[in-house]
Write a protein that holds these residues in place. Structure first.
Motif, short mmCIF file in Angstrom:
data_model
loop_
_atom_site.label_atom_id
_atom_site.label_comp_id
_atom_site.label_asym_id
_atom_site.label_seq_id
_atom_site.Cartn_x
_atom_site.Cartn_y
_atom_site.Cartn_z
N VAL A 1 0.84 -1.20 0.00
CA VAL A 1 0.00 0.00 0.00
C VAL A 1 0.87 1.25 0.00
N ASN A 2 1.86 1.23 0.89
CA ASN A 2 2.75 2.38 0.95
C ASN A 2 3.58 2.50 -0.31
N ALA A 3 4.04 1.36 -0.81
CA ALA A 3 4.89 1.38 -1.99
C ALA A 3 4.15 1.98 -3.17
N ILE A 4 2.91 1.51 -3.37
CA ILE A 4 2.14 2.00 -4.50
C ILE A 4 1.88 3.49 -4.36
N GLN A 5 1.50 3.89 -3.16
CA GLN A 5 1.18 5.31 -2.96
C GLN A 5 2.39 6.20 -3.15
N GLU A 6 3.49 5.76 -2.61
CA GLU A 6 4.71 6.55 -2.71
C GLU A 6 5.16 6.66 -4.17
N TRP A 7 5.06 5.56 -4.84
CA TRP A 7 5.47 5.51 -6.24
C TRP A 7 4.54 6.37 -7.10
N TYR A 8 3.26 6.29 -6.76
CA TYR A 8 2.26 7.09 -7.49
C TYR A 8 2.53 8.57 -7.28
N LYS A 9 2.80 8.92 -6.05
CA LYS A 9 3.03 10.33 -5.71
C LYS A 9 4.24 10.88 -6.46
N LEU A 10 5.26 10.05 -6.56
CA LEU A 10 6.49 10.44 -7.24
C LEU A 10 6.19 10.85 -8.67
N HIS A 11 5.44 10.00 -9.36
CA HIS A 11 5.11 10.29 -10.75
C HIS A 11 4.09 11.41 -10.86
N TYR A 12 3.19 11.45 -9.89
CA TYR A 12 2.15 12.47 -9.87
C TYR A 12 2.78 13.87 -9.78
N MET A 13 3.77 13.98 -8.92
CA MET A 13 4.41 15.28 -8.75
C MET A 13 5.12 15.71 -10.03
#
Lengths: 625, 651
Positions: free
Chosen positions: B224-236
């Motif tokens: 859950v954390n991995a996906i969110q963190e990874w998503y945020k990285l690309h999102y930014m």
């Protein structure tokens, strides 16, 4: 003549002092004083003499300047605060529990029936403005009397400068006009407002408009229901509210069981029947000497949400408040909500502020010096700033509108406002409530209490009862309350509360005077000692010198008057004889006077004893002898 | 002619105020004279006491008194910069704080579709590959092949990896290839719990673009954390490329967010709110921001007189990967303060009335030299990137942003832009992620020095909040409430609002007592001097006059006596050399005159109780005529009227 004689004799008695001229006196003072500077003035050579004279003056002025600062500091009555924190056995706070809804809807329905029908019809009109619908809905003719007292109106703001006001139950013409507009996209331009008039039918009206219809409806409903309920006698209102045995299902204080009988009933205008645990009115307040939820108060409440008045309170839950013993609970200000279907845990920290009263700070100990009549004293409760502000408002209300507001206690001999007796009360009330001047007057005349106690709460929530335990818990609680096997409780009504002391249960900030009289004296002494090595005795010495010099002045004046007649005759003698000794000294004392006085051969010895009776004052003295 | 009056004046001055040297001829005489005449108490006793033991005792006592004075005065000086705290409570009309309200979801998901579709597809694919999760077949287009179109290379650069910890190999999302991992492994979540036990850890690898062997692998204990963190990285990355105006349009408008508003018993609307764009929370709205020049104040406490708003939280339009909770975030702050809502905001639940009671406390610390705080932040060498008054938080964020621009060449998305910099994105700064993570790690470990540079502000305002929640709307009022609110919103009547899309918020003052905690200097100069005086007086009955005496006697007089001695010796030696050994009578005669019996040292003001000790006057008094008896009245004539012949030379 006798009096004069005594005076003169007393004068001579006292005048055993150190000299007969100012200079002699000063020299004597400098030589014998305990302060450090003056001694040096007369000891050293002329240059140092000058320096020391200057230094002494400088130090003396420094001392006086610093004394001024010190006395100023003292008179500003500063305080220092000390903080203590920890756990101790403390009185458990009084806990007031109310339902967010004041009355059971099933009980008040007959009273509010007309009102509900009116608002429903009005909502129909507003929300579904099709002409067919509106006429169909009004099956029985509406009692428009209530409506006309305080009507809701629609304000059409299509034209900003000249808004059109539309009454909801007015003729179909305007309503039809409404509909066509409402179908357009601009229908958001309509606003709901409450029309308030000073008298019915008069032109002196204001429109309280609201950006939201929900707000307008609630506000309108509160005004109307207040008017209706204010006519109901108190015991009837208590009967319509929630009863303790229905509301408080379980109670546990520490290890001891308690029940609804341990709660004191109080009628609160906002919330109907409220129940106070540990109020300390009749019995001693309970102490708690252990931190933690195990030793606190555990309650299970039922708020029966199905029985809420739909338009009066839209939020559902219990309202509770922690307060001091023998104080009135002002739930609107300090109360918190507890949500239905949850367990709410409240950790308490008692935050106390103990202040010193006048002159250190402007606070009141028991409110007796506040110029506002405390209306809450009829509950036997202590003074608080909230009580003062509300009393102040109610007093203004009675003065200006001629009747009291339903939410606050009544002054003696006054009545609550209602639409029949006081048709303009709503207008009067809202203008008073919005008046900033009135609020400022109350703020200025009320004082806060010196001991301010606040209960800081750490609130946490969890779902309760859990799905697995739900069934049996509801079953038992229903059985205990109603003695029947029917489950009368549900998730929307049940609340569990835990109130307990935290590990650190008090934080006390107490004030003490920063500057006491002892502090002032030691600081004054320190200053005087630091610059000049002086003490109070030195001040007395100085005072003595002043008295002495006064005597010298008096003596001189007397002798001058006496001597006026004999002056011419004795002038030479006085010059030659009396002053010689002093002249000699004086010359010696003047810095840089190199020349010795004219050699008189061996001058007469300058004995003190010889000086007691100078020639010029011989006259009166010899008279007495 | 011009110099004549000047000379006259100096001659006159010399005559009237002649400069004389010390009267005592020797050092021991001087000491004795000092001890007998000084104002301090100990010295006199040393001289006056008889017997060696007693004298020694007095010397010890006097010296210890001096020592005590010095010690105590040093203590006083050292404690000079201490502060005392005072708490005042004032009951008054209080300024209402600014209340900033944000939707937790920053941008409308429907509007963001065109920017995020690629990323979402990628995320869904990862979910399916690693966890076998699929959102129902109708929703997801399972066309793995056709997704590989534009922009995918960004995601390929930093793909999600499944790591087998022991073998240090990773399975890549797209290729499915296993490969060896180089570089260091960072367990982002595993500082507390060792996640090495679990078999499949998910993470991503960041590499230095210039030097591909420099890699860091970030793994998480939970997917859950991995996906969110990874998503945020690309999102930014994606958001950094969108201009601000577009972002503001993508986010919620005031009409969207605020359904009703009520303040201090009066109705309010969106004009009372100021929009403020927060990089992570989208459009936030600040009530009473003070931007119109007036700050609202409240003169009555209680929930009726505070701010009451109903918020519309459009849950259906939430971004499923970016935010996982529903509701709003609010923050109560001062008008001059920047709301760090992502750090210290309070979350608001939907379908509930949140009542927030405030208690106002204002604190003031003393700045230098009492404590190490800053009044305005002007003395901090970090440029304030925010348009608000200084706070520690602002300083830390600005400091990090500055370090980011310096070392990575671009600015981080969550903080304001420094002048001349731009936000990081893949296209321009392919290396920034690695750089950012490295830098952030340094920042957290306090290696950047930001925590040392930034000081806390001296004064701060605090609103202590008591939050409680009630169910809203209640079961019986739900029906009409939702209908009327729908009308307010101007929606079609058949589409009623859902209660889980609404949140009711009340912010009010619990009481109008303002607590003001301030530090005051415990000591002022006046009090310090008083304490000095007390110490000096207690131990030795001394004062500044004594200090001056000591300086005078021990430094000036002693020095001049020594100098005079030397001068006389030199003169004697000189004259002896000139005249030979024959005629040396003159200096000797002088010496006799200055001998031990010099009346200067005797004829002194002795304390009355030691009059018995007074030595008889020397017989060969140099006074030429019969002196008058030495009665007390005569004492004012200085002992030092006699001018020692040699002192003239000094003058």
């Amino acid at each position: 003549m006798n009096l004069k004689k005594y005076l003169v004799r007393a004068l001579h008695r006292l005048q055993k002092g150190p000299g007969y001229t100012y200079k002699e006196l000063l020299v004597w003072y400098c030589d014998n004083t305990n302060t450090h500077g003056p001694k040096r003035i007369i000891k050293e050579g002329p240059k140092k003499k000058f320096i020391w004279f200057f230094l002494t003056l400088l130090f003396a002025s420094l001392v006086f300047w610093q004394w001024g600062i010190l006395i100023n500091t003292y008179l500003s009555y500063n305080v220092t605060s000390s903080l203590s924190i920890g756990f101790k056995t403390m009185k458990f706070p009084a806990v007031t529990i109310c339902n967010a809804n004041p009355f059971k809807y099933s009980e008040v329905k007959p009273l509010l029936k007309e009102l509900d029908r009116l608002i429903e019809a009005a909502l129909e009109r507003i929300l579904q403005p099709t002409p067919g619908n509106s006429s169909e809905n009004v099956s029985t003719p509406l009692d428009l009397e209530l409506w006309n007292q305080i009507p809701l109106v629609l304000i059409d703001e299509h034209d900003k400068d000249n808004p059109v006001i539309l009454d909801i139950f007015e003729t179909n013409q305007t309503a039809a006009g409404n509909e066509t507009d409402m179908d357009n996209k601009t229908k958001k331009k309509y606003k709901l407002a409450v029309k308030l008039c000073s008298h019915q039918g008069s032109d002196n009206c204001t429109y309280r408009n609201f950006s939201s219809a929900a707000q307008a409806v609630t506000e309108w409903y509160i005004l109307q229901s207040t008017s209706i309920l204010s006519k109901v006698p108190l015991h009837e209102r208590i009967r319509m509210g929630y009863q303790a045995e229905d509301m408080i299902l379980a109670c546990l204080y520490g290890a001891e069981p308690c029940n609804y009988k341990n709660f004191t009933q109080i009628y609160h205008p906002d919330h109907g029947n409220c129940y106070i645990f540990n109020w300390g009115m009749d019995e001693e307040a309970l102490n708690s000497s252990n931190p933690g939820a195990e030793f606190g108060l555990k309650l299970i409440l039922d708020i029966s949400q199905q029985d809420y008045i739909p338009y009066l309170s839209s939020a559902a839950g219990a309202r509770l408040m922690l307060h001091q013993q023998k104080s009135f609970p002002f739930l609107k200000d300090q109360g918190i909500y507890a949500m239905a279907g949850t367990e709410t845990s409240i950790g308490v920290l008692v935050d106390e502020l103990e202040r010193m009263g006048y002159p250190y700070s402007d606070c009141t100990v028991n409110g007796s010096d506040v110029p506002v009549k405390n209306l809450y004293s009829q509950y036997n409760t202590s003074y608080s700033i909230q009580a003062c502000l509300r009393s102040c408002f109610q007093n203004h209300m009675v003065q200006i509108c001629g009747c009291g507001h339903y939410m606050f206690p009544l002054p003696e001999g006054e009545n609550y406002c209602n639409n029949q007796d006081n048709p303009g009360w709503a207008y009067c009330y809202s203008s008073l409530r919005a008046s900033i001047k009135q609020r400022q007057i109350c703020i200025d005349s009320c004082k806060e209490t010196c001991n301010d106690t606040q209960y800081k709460m750490t609130i946490s929530m969890a779902d309760w009862p859990s799905e697995a335990s739900e069934d049996w818990i509801f079953h038992i609680l229903s059985y205990e309350r109603d003695m029947s096997t029917n489950v009368t409780l549900d998730r929307n009504g049940i609340i569990k509360l835990n109130i307990y002391f935290q590990e650190y249960n008090y934080r006390t900030i107490s004030e003490s005077a920063a500057t006491t009289i002892v502090w002032l004296l030691s600081s004054l002494g320190g200053q005087f000692g630091f610059w000049m090595g002086g003490s109070v005795l030195c001040l007395i010495e100085f005072g003595e010198i002043i008295i002495d010099s006064l005597w010298i002045t008096i003596i001189n004046v007397i002798s001058w008057c006496k001597g006026l007649k004999q002056r011419r005759a004795r002038a030479e003698l006085v010059e030659a004889h009396t002053n010689l000794g002093f002249q000699h000294e004086a010359v010696g004392a003047v810095p840089g006077a190199e020349a010795l006085p004219p050699e008189p051969g061996t001058p007469p010895p300058n004995y003190d004893s010889l000086r007691v009776q100078p020639l010029d004052s011989l006259g009166p003295d010899s008279d007495t002898d | 002619a011009a110099t004549a009056p000047g000379k006259k004046i100096t001659a006159r001055l010399k005559r009237t105020l002649p400069v004389r040297g010390p009267q005592a001829p020797t050092l021991s005489e001087l000491m004795r004279w000092y001890c007998l005449n000084t104002n301090t108490h100990g010295c006199r006793r040393i001289v006056v006491s008889r017997g060696r033991l007693r004298r020694l005792l007095w010397i010890v006592l006097t010296l210890s008194a001096v020592g005590l004075i010095l010690w105590q005065c040093a203590e006083l000086l050292m404690n000079y910069y201490s502060a005392s705290v005072s708490v005042t409570v004032q009951f008054q009309k209080l300024p209402f704080p600014a209340v900033t309200i944000c939707n937790i979801n920053p941008y409308k998901y429907s509007a963001m579709k065109e920017y995020l579709s690629e990323l979402d597809k990628e995320t869904k694919k990862a979910l399916e590959t690693f966890y076998g999760f699929s959102e129902g077949k109708s929703k997801v287009r399972r066309s793995v092949d056709d997704w590989n179109s534009t922009g995918s290379d960004f995601f390929e650069q930093i793909p999600l990896l499944k790591v087998e910890d022991f073998s240090r190999t990773a399975t890549e999302l797209h290729s499915g290839q296993k490969r060896k991992i180089e570089g260091s492994v960072f367990h982002k979540d595993s500082s507390i719990v060792n996640s090495g036990d679990s078999n499949d850890i998910i993470g991503f690898q960041l590499c230095d673009a210039n030097n591909s062997s420099e890699c860091a692998l970030y793994t998480f204990s939970s997917g859950v954390n991995a996906i969110q963190e990874w998503y945020k990285l690309h999102y930014m990355n994606i958001m950094a490329q969108i201009p601000l105006e577009t972002k503001e349009k993508l986010s919620y408008s005031a009409e969207d967010l605020l359904l009703t508003c009520f303040f201090d018993g009066l109705s309010c609307d969106k004009r009372h709110f100021t929009r403020f764009h927060h990089p992570l929370h989208g459009n936030c709205y600040t009530f009473n921001s003070g931007e119109s020049g007036t700050i609202l104040s409240t003169s009555t406490g209680g929930s009726e007189y505070g701010l009451q708003v109903v918020l519309y939280i459009d849950e259906a339009d939430y971004n499923p990967f970016l935010v996982t909770s529903t509701g709003a975030k609010i923050m109560v702050h001062d008008q001059n303060e920047y709301p760090f809502i992502e750090d210290i905001g309070t979350e608001i639940e939907t379908a509930a009335a949140t009542s927030i009671g405030m208690h106002f406390t204002q604190s003031r610390k003393l700045s230098k030299p009492y404590s190490d705080c800053t009044e305005t932040g002007a003395d901090i060498p970090v440029e304030n990137l925010y348009n608000k008054s200084y706070s520690l938080q602002i300083c830390l964020h600005s400091c990090f942003q500055k370090a980011m621009v310096d070392s990575c060449g671009c600015a981080q998305y969550a903080q304001p832009l420094p002048a001349g910099a731009e936000y990081c994105n893949y296209k321009k700064n392919p290396n920034w992620m690695y750089c950012y993570y490295r830098l952030h790690e340094k920042f957290v470990k306090e290696q950047l020095g930001c925590q040392q540079i930034c000081k806390d502000a001296c004064s701060f305002k605090e609103w202590a909040l008591t939050t409680s929640i009630a169910q809203w709307p209640s079961v019986v009022s739900e029906d009409w409430m939702l209908r009327v609110l729908s009308w307010d919103k101007g929606q079609k009547l058949n589409k009623k609002l859902n209660k889980t899309d609404l949140a009711n918020l009340m912010v009010f003052y619990k009481d109008l007592n303002e607590r003001f905690i301030s530090e005051n200097p415990a000591n002022t100069l006046v009090i310090l001097l008083s304490n000095f005086g007390g110490q000096l007086g207690l131990w030795m009955s001394c004062s500044v006059v004594c200090v001056i005496e000591i300086v005078e006697v021990f430094f000036i007089d002693s020095l001049s006596i020594v100098l005079r001695r030397q001068w006389q010796r030199a003169k004697k030696w000189w004259s002896g050399r000139q005249r030979g050994a024959g005629s040396a009578g003159d200096p000797e005669g002088q010496g006799q005159g200055r001998g031990h019996d010099n009346p200067a040292c005797m004829d002194e003001d002795l304390p009355t109780f030691t009059t018995a000790l007074r030595l008889p006057l020397p017989q060969d008094s140099p006074l030429p005529r019969t002196p008058p008896p030495n009665y007390s009245t005569l004492r004012l004539e200085s002992a030092f009227t006699e001018q020692l012949p040699d002192t003239l030379e000094l003058g």
